[in-house]
Enzyme design. Structure first.
Site, PDB file in Angstrom:
ATOM      1  N   GLU A  33       5.843   2.205 -11.659  1.00  0.00           N
ATOM      2  CA  GLU A  33       5.878   0.896 -10.994  1.00  0.00           C
ATOM      3  C   GLU A  33       6.589  -0.103 -11.900  1.00  0.00           C
ATOM      4  OE1 GLU A  33       5.079  -0.555  -7.815  1.00  0.00           O
ATOM      5  OE2 GLU A  33       6.191  -2.091  -8.891  1.00  0.00           O
ATOM      6  N   GLY A  34       7.593  -0.775 -11.316  1.00  0.00           N
ATOM      7  CA  GLY A  34       8.387  -1.729 -12.081  1.00  0.00           C
ATOM      8  C   GLY A  34       7.781  -3.122 -12.166  1.00  0.00           C
ATOM      9  N   LYS A  51      -3.651 -13.196   3.572  1.00  0.00           N
ATOM     10  CA  LYS A  51      -4.983 -13.275   4.178  1.00  0.00           C
ATOM     11  C   LYS A  51      -5.870 -14.295   3.459  1.00  0.00           C
ATOM     12  CE  LYS A  51      -3.126 -11.201   6.559  1.00  0.00           C
ATOM     13  NZ  LYS A  51      -1.854 -10.492   6.655  1.00  0.00           N
ATOM     14  N   VAL A 179       5.303 -11.194  13.061  1.00  0.00           N
ATOM     15  CA  VAL A 179       3.996 -11.274  12.418  1.00  0.00           C
ATOM     16  C   VAL A 179       3.991 -12.258  11.247  1.00  0.00           C
ATOM     17  CG1 VAL A 179       2.095  -9.839  11.689  1.00  0.00           C
ATOM     18  CG2 VAL A 179       3.987  -8.811  12.863  1.00  0.00           C
ATOM     19  N   LEU A 316       3.612  -1.091   7.966  1.00  0.00           N
ATOM     20  CA  LEU A 316       2.221  -1.517   7.828  1.00  0.00           C
ATOM     21  C   LEU A 316       1.567  -0.797   6.656  1.00  0.00           C
ATOM     22  CD1 LEU A 316       1.210  -1.404  11.605  1.00  0.00           C
ATOM     23  CD2 LEU A 316       1.637  -3.449  10.214  1.00  0.00           C
ATOM     24  N   ALA A 317       0.682  -1.508   5.970  1.00  0.00           N
ATOM     25  CA  ALA A 317       0.041  -0.942   4.783  1.00  0.00           C
ATOM     26  C   ALA A 317      -0.759   0.313   5.122  1.00  0.00           C
ATOM     27  CB  ALA A 317      -0.864  -1.996   4.153  1.00  0.00           C
ATOM     28  N   HIS A 441     -26.439  -6.350  21.097  1.00  0.00           N
ATOM     29  CA  HIS A 441     -26.304  -7.706  21.629  1.00  0.00           C
ATOM     30  C   HIS A 441     -26.921  -8.693  20.637  1.00  0.00           C
ATOM     31  CE1 HIS A 441     -26.160 -10.967  24.514  1.00  0.00           C
ATOM     32  NE2 HIS A 441     -27.405 -11.268  24.182  1.00  0.00           N
TER      33      HIS A 441
HETATM   34  P1  FAD Z   1       5.371  -1.611  -1.049  1.00  0.00           P
HETATM   35  O1  FAD Z   1       4.044  -2.195  -0.855  1.00  0.00           O
HETATM   36  O2  FAD Z   1       6.563  -2.457  -0.796  1.00  0.00           O
HETATM   37  O3  FAD Z   1       5.400  -1.074  -2.533  1.00  0.00           O
HETATM   38  C1  FAD Z   1       6.529  -0.516  -3.121  1.00  0.00           C
HETATM   39  C2  FAD Z   1       6.428  -0.684  -4.621  1.00  0.00           C
HETATM   40  O4  FAD Z   1       7.417   0.139  -5.226  1.00  0.00           O
HETATM   41  C3  FAD Z   1       6.687  -2.094  -5.111  1.00  0.00           C
HETATM   42  O5  FAD Z   1       5.631  -2.542  -5.918  1.00  0.00           O
HETATM   43  C4  FAD Z   1       7.991  -1.979  -5.930  1.00  0.00           C
HETATM   44  O6  FAD Z   1       7.994  -2.820  -7.069  1.00  0.00           O
HETATM   45  C5  FAD Z   1       7.942  -0.526  -6.346  1.00  0.00           C
HETATM   46  N1  FAD Z   1       9.249   0.060  -6.601  1.00  0.00           N
HETATM   47  C6  FAD Z   1      10.319   0.089  -5.772  1.00  0.00           C
HETATM   48  N2  FAD Z   1      11.337   0.777  -6.341  1.00  0.00           N
HETATM   49  C7  FAD Z   1      10.888   1.167  -7.543  1.00  0.00           C
HETATM   50  C8  FAD Z   1      11.481   1.895  -8.606  1.00  0.00           C
HETATM   51  N3  FAD Z   1      12.725   2.370  -8.524  1.00  0.00           N
HETATM   52  N4  FAD Z   1      10.755   2.095  -9.733  1.00  0.00           N
HETATM   53  C9  FAD Z   1       9.490   1.622  -9.840  1.00  0.00           C
HETATM   54  N5  FAD Z   1       8.869   0.931  -8.857  1.00  0.00           N
HETATM   55  C10 FAD Z   1       9.566   0.713  -7.730  1.00  0.00           C
HETATM   56  N6  FAD Z   1       0.768  -4.846   6.411  1.00  0.00           N
HETATM   57  C11 FAD Z   1      -0.443  -4.658   6.956  1.00  0.00           C
HETATM   58  O7  FAD Z   1      -0.780  -3.523   7.330  1.00  0.00           O
HETATM   59  N7  FAD Z   1      -1.329  -5.691   7.105  1.00  0.00           N
HETATM   60  C12 FAD Z   1      -1.020  -6.937   6.726  1.00  0.00           C
HETATM   61  O8  FAD Z   1      -1.838  -7.837   6.861  1.00  0.00           O
HETATM   62  C13 FAD Z   1       0.251  -7.177   6.158  1.00  0.00           C
HETATM   63  N8  FAD Z   1       0.599  -8.408   5.759  1.00  0.00           N
HETATM   64  C14 FAD Z   1       1.817  -8.608   5.184  1.00  0.00           C
HETATM   65  C15 FAD Z   1       2.169  -9.906   4.821  1.00  0.00           C
HETATM   66  C16 FAD Z   1       3.397 -10.149   4.255  1.00  0.00           C
HETATM   67  C17 FAD Z   1       3.756 -11.548   3.851  1.00  0.00           C
HETATM   68  C18 FAD Z   1       4.297  -9.070   4.024  1.00  0.00           C
HETATM   69  C19 FAD Z   1       5.618  -9.308   3.373  1.00  0.00           C
HETATM   70  C20 FAD Z   1       3.965  -7.790   4.398  1.00  0.00           C
HETATM   71  C21 FAD Z   1       2.727  -7.545   4.990  1.00  0.00           C
HETATM   72  N9  FAD Z   1       2.350  -6.278   5.423  1.00  0.00           N
HETATM   73  C22 FAD Z   1       1.130  -6.082   6.001  1.00  0.00           C
HETATM   74  C23 FAD Z   1       3.239  -5.124   5.255  1.00  0.00           C
HETATM   75  C24 FAD Z   1       2.804  -4.299   4.024  1.00  0.00           C
HETATM   76  O9  FAD Z   1       2.827  -5.133   2.894  1.00  0.00           O
HETATM   77  C25 FAD Z   1       3.724  -3.120   3.829  1.00  0.00           C
HETATM   78  O10 FAD Z   1       3.795  -2.360   5.015  1.00  0.00           O
HETATM   79  C26 FAD Z   1       3.215  -2.223   2.711  1.00  0.00           C
HETATM   80  O11 FAD Z   1       3.127  -2.937   1.512  1.00  0.00           O
HETATM   81  C27 FAD Z   1       4.137  -1.019   2.518  1.00  0.00           C
HETATM   82  O12 FAD Z   1       3.658  -0.227   1.488  1.00  0.00           O
HETATM   83  P2  FAD Z   1       4.616   0.694   0.607  1.00  0.00           P
HETATM   84  O13 FAD Z   1       3.720   1.374  -0.362  1.00  0.00           O
HETATM   85  O14 FAD Z   1       5.476   1.506   1.473  1.00  0.00           O
HETATM   86  O15 FAD Z   1       5.593  -0.307  -0.166  1.00  0.00           O
HETATM   87  P1  NAI Z   2       9.115  -8.915  12.713  1.00  0.00           P
HETATM   88  O1  NAI Z   2      10.027  -7.798  13.003  1.00  0.00           O
HETATM   89  O2  NAI Z   2       7.673  -8.816  13.029  1.00  0.00           O
HETATM   90  O3  NAI Z   2       9.635 -10.231  13.469  1.00  0.00           O
HETATM   91  C1  NAI Z   2      10.930 -10.721  13.311  1.00  0.00           C
HETATM   92  C2  NAI Z   2      11.223 -11.716  14.419  1.00  0.00           C
HETATM   93  O4  NAI Z   2      12.416 -12.407  14.127  1.00  0.00           O
HETATM   94  C3  NAI Z   2      11.402 -11.062  15.786  1.00  0.00           C
HETATM   95  O5  NAI Z   2      10.606 -11.734  16.721  1.00  0.00           O
HETATM   96  C4  NAI Z   2      12.883 -11.219  16.051  1.00  0.00           C
HETATM   97  O6  NAI Z   2      13.198 -11.291  17.424  1.00  0.00           O
HETATM   98  C5  NAI Z   2      13.166 -12.526  15.324  1.00  0.00           C
HETATM   99  N1  NAI Z   2      14.596 -12.746  14.973  1.00  0.00           N
HETATM  100  C6  NAI Z   2      15.456 -11.836  14.476  1.00  0.00           C
HETATM  101  N2  NAI Z   2      16.667 -12.406  14.296  1.00  0.00           N
HETATM  102  C7  NAI Z   2      16.563 -13.708  14.671  1.00  0.00           C
HETATM  103  C8  NAI Z   2      17.458 -14.822  14.719  1.00  0.00           C
HETATM  104  N3  NAI Z   2      18.745 -14.694  14.360  1.00  0.00           N
HETATM  105  N4  NAI Z   2      17.020 -16.006  15.147  1.00  0.00           N
HETATM  106  C9  NAI Z   2      15.720 -16.145  15.532  1.00  0.00           C
HETATM  107  N5  NAI Z   2      14.824 -15.120  15.517  1.00  0.00           N
HETATM  108  C10 NAI Z   2      15.229 -13.931  15.087  1.00  0.00           C
HETATM  109  O7  NAI Z   2       9.360  -9.239  11.161  1.00  0.00           O
HETATM  110  P2  NAI Z   2       8.528 -10.107  10.121  1.00  0.00           P
HETATM  111  O8  NAI Z   2       7.638 -11.076  10.804  1.00  0.00           O
HETATM  112  O9  NAI Z   2       9.531 -10.607   9.155  1.00  0.00           O
HETATM  113  O10 NAI Z   2       7.610  -9.024   9.414  1.00  0.00           O
HETATM  114  C11 NAI Z   2       8.183  -7.929   8.692  1.00  0.00           C
HETATM  115  C12 NAI Z   2       7.234  -6.772   8.648  1.00  0.00           C
HETATM  116  O11 NAI Z   2       6.086  -7.062   7.883  1.00  0.00           O
HETATM  117  C13 NAI Z   2       6.757  -6.382  10.031  1.00  0.00           C
HETATM  118  O12 NAI Z   2       7.321  -5.116  10.332  1.00  0.00           O
HETATM  119  C14 NAI Z   2       5.285  -6.299   9.958  1.00  0.00           C
HETATM  120  O13 NAI Z   2       4.844  -5.030  10.370  1.00  0.00           O
HETATM  121  C15 NAI Z   2       4.945  -6.509   8.478  1.00  0.00           C
HETATM  122  N6  NAI Z   2       3.835  -7.469   8.420  1.00  0.00           N
HETATM  123  C16 NAI Z   2       2.630  -7.107   8.950  1.00  0.00           C
HETATM  124  C17 NAI Z   2       1.585  -7.995   8.978  1.00  0.00           C
HETATM  125  C18 NAI Z   2       0.313  -7.572   9.593  1.00  0.00           C
HETATM  126  O14 NAI Z   2       0.130  -6.392   9.834  1.00  0.00           O
HETATM  127  N7  NAI Z   2      -0.612  -8.485   9.864  1.00  0.00           N
HETATM  128  C19 NAI Z   2       1.711  -9.346   8.431  1.00  0.00           C
HETATM  129  C20 NAI Z   2       3.031  -9.635   7.946  1.00  0.00           C
HETATM  130  C21 NAI Z   2       4.025  -8.704   7.927  1.00  0.00           C
END
Ligand code: FAD
Ligand code: NAI
Length: 462
Positions: A33-34, A51, A179, A316-317, A441
């Site tokens: 992990e970087g 959250k 989202v 999604l996580a 309930h």
């Molecule tokens: P990541 O979590 O992106 O982890 C990848 C890791 O790999 C990073 O730490 C990176 O530094 C490391 N890495 C990459 N390349 C290298 C390398 N070459 N060497 C060493 N380390 C490296 N999902 C949900 O299900 N529920 C949510 O509520 C939710 N909320 C979100 C809110 C926001 C604002 C964002 C941006 C995303 C949210 N997501 C949510 C999406 C969720 O964060 C991702 O789907 C999830 O983190 C993906 O997991 P991953 O392990 O694939 O990658």
């Molecule tokens: P998203 O794909 O959910 O939404 C992007 C939105 O931007 C879409 O509605 C799209 O139509 C719009 N869009 C695209 N181009 C546009 C333009 N030129 N002008 C105006 N609107 C435009 O992507 P988002 O919200 O950035 O989230 C990224 C990922 O992170 C998602 O895939 C989501 O699964 C994950 N995530 C999940 C959360 C959760 O599970 N609660 C919370 C936050 C992120």
């Protein structure tokens, strides 16, 4: 040179879970992990900090709008933004340290630094090369922008910048009603920012059930979020302290502008695979930059696996975690499996939105005969008691077999309620199975049962 059975690259929910499962299955495991902390996007700049801010700002909203109704009188709390951010950072730290603890407990080596794969079976971190029989790439994703919009993490921010703004902006434009846009837009709207969401499509949260999209947008509007729909953002220009967003309405091509203190770009994320050396190895990628894998999460190069946001499927996580466990099991010679038909999606706004399985639109498109069981939270005593009667549970079941095909919930604790249906779907349950199960309930989950009853002889409290 250290030798491992498995080296995982990336310690997000995909990578750290894969590493833990590998270690539990007796494989000598390391994780590269970087970042300075474990947990990836999710724990550091994604799920967890967002959250925390949603929770804090929701409490403010409750104090401002519902406390007095319950006889809790007095001035609503004042926002100390720095303290709120410290709270968020503490939550993040507690979680990332927790993963460090789990790594130690499971004897997983954390190889600190950025990893690359010089050849199959080898992972380079800094100057050191480690050997691994298997490599799991879990490198995650990064924000993606749109043409004409450059993220500077100052005035034009991604979700990462939006989670750590120096002050609460007066005016924010959110590009994208997905989202991230709706969760973080809600946070700032509750904190007093005038938030305008500009969305390319005519509906928010693309891909969700139409009933949810319509009602969700109505509720968010009522809370004070502004929407400009069917608008393609053309460009964002910035001065020292202000940003100007130019968009074009798709219906008549007319152009207009919006001023903002901060612009949040929430137009999706893209896989992050920079610096891994995948191209030189000949690892096949999709045109969208995702690593291609087979049903065992192995790429076309033997011994190199990939999971999480870096591959196809919802970003999604919990999807990444499931793939992490399953890939580890496949490597250990077991039968890892992920049921992609039953992956819930939750939006943590108020009310929460949760969904699993097919939407009504998808069933129509498939020409499948289905029944709808719908129940409003207004008919749920617990929801009414806590001023959360807005929303509904919508259950979609096969017209013949009564088998559950999908569920869409908008309302209190939707993100928790959905799992009753997920378990049901895993077991091939019918609506009648849910309807015949005694639900305590007064609970919100009675609304799920009522929706199931509505698929048969009828809900009781509707
Ligand atoms: P990541 O979590 O992106 O982890 C990848 C890791 O790999 C990073 O730490 C990176 O530094 C490391 N890495 C990459 N390349 C290298 C390398 N070459 N060497 C060493 N380390 C490296 N999902 C949900 O299900 N529920 C949510 O509520 C939710 N909320 C979100 C809110 C926001 C604002 C964002 C941006 C995303 C949210 N997501 C949510 C999406 C969720 O964060 C991702 O789907 C999830 O983190 C993906 O997991 P991953 O392990 O694939 O990658
Ligand atoms: P998203 O794909 O959910 O939404 C992007 C939105 O931007 C879409 O509605 C799209 O139509 C719009 N869009 C695209 N181009 C546009 C333009 N030129 N002008 C105006 N609107 C435009 O992507 P988002 O919200 O950035 O989230 C990224 C990922 O992170 C998602 O895939 C989501 O699964 C994950 N995530 C999940 C959360 C959760 O599970 N609660 C919370 C936050 C992120």
């Amino acid at each position: 040179m250290a030798q491992y059975d498995v080296i995982v690259i990336g310690a997000g929910p995909g990578g750290y879970v894969a590493a833990i499962r590998c270690a539990q299955l007796g494989l000598k495991t390391a994780c590269v992990e970087g970042r300075d902390t474990l947990g990836g996007t999710c724990l550091n700049v994604g799920c967890i900090p967002s959250k925390a801010l949603l929770h804090a700002s929701h409490n403010l909203h409750e104090a401002e709008h519902n406390f007095a109704k319950m006889g809790l009188k007095g001035a609503a709390p004042k926002v100390d933004w720095d303290q709120m951010k410290s709270y968020k950072s503490e939550v993040v730290e507690g979680n990332t340290k927790g993963i460090e603890f789990l790594f130690k407990k499971n004897k997983i080596d954390w190889l600190k630094g950025w990893g690359s794969i010089p050849e199959a079976g080898k992972v380079k971190v800094g100057d050191e090369v480690h050997e691994a029989k298997n490599i799991i790439v879990a490198s995650g994703s990064e924000p993606s922008s749109i043409p004409g919009v450059e993220i500077d993490e100052n005035l034009v921010v991604s979700s990462t910048g939006a989670l750590d703004l120096p002050k609460i902006p007066k005016k924010m434009v959110v590009i994208g009603a997905g989202v991230i846009g709706l969760e973080l837009g809600s946070v700032y709207q509750r904190l007093g920012t005038e938030v305008t969401v500009v969305e390319f499509l005519d509906k928010i949260t693309p891909g969700m059930d139409g009933d949810i999209q319509k009602n969700f947008q109505k509720m968010l509007k009522k809370q004070g979020l502004n929407f400009i729909m069917g608008a393609a953002v053309q460009k964002v220009e910035t001065t020292k302290s202000k940003a100007k967003v130019t968009y074009q309405l798709r219906k008549d091509q007319s152009e207009a502008t919006l001023d903002a203190d901060v612009v949040l770009v929430a137009t999706g994320r893209k896989p992050y695979t920079d610096g891994l050396g995948l191209e030189a190895l000949g690892v096949e990628m999709s045109p969208r930059g995702q690593i291609k894998t087979n049903s065992h999460w192995e790429t076309n190069v033997k011994g190199i696996y990939a999971i999480g946001d870096a591959i196809d499927g919802p970003m999604l996580a919990h999807k990444a975690e499931d793939e992490g466990m399953a890939a580890a099991e496949c490597i250990a010679g077991k039968h890892g499996h992920v049921n992609y038909d039953v992956i819930p999606g939750v939006i943590y706004t108020t009310p929460e939105v949760a969904s699993v399985g097919k939407t009504e639109e998808q069933l129509k498109e498939e020409g499948r005969a289905y029944k709808v069981g719908k129940f409003p939270f207004m008919g749920n005593a617990r929801a009414k008691a806590v001023h959360q009667g807005d929303g509904f549970v919508k259950l979609l079941v096969d017209a013949e077999s009564d088998r559950i095909l999908g569920c869409h919930i908008i309302g209190p604790a939707a993100g928790d309620l959905i799992h009753e249906i997920c378990v049901g779907m895993e077991f091939g349950a019918s609506a009648e199975d849910i309807a015949l199960t005694c639900h305590a309930h007064p609970t919100f989950s009675e609304a799920v049962r009522e929706a199931a009853l509505a698929c048969g002889d009828g809900a009781i409290h509707a």
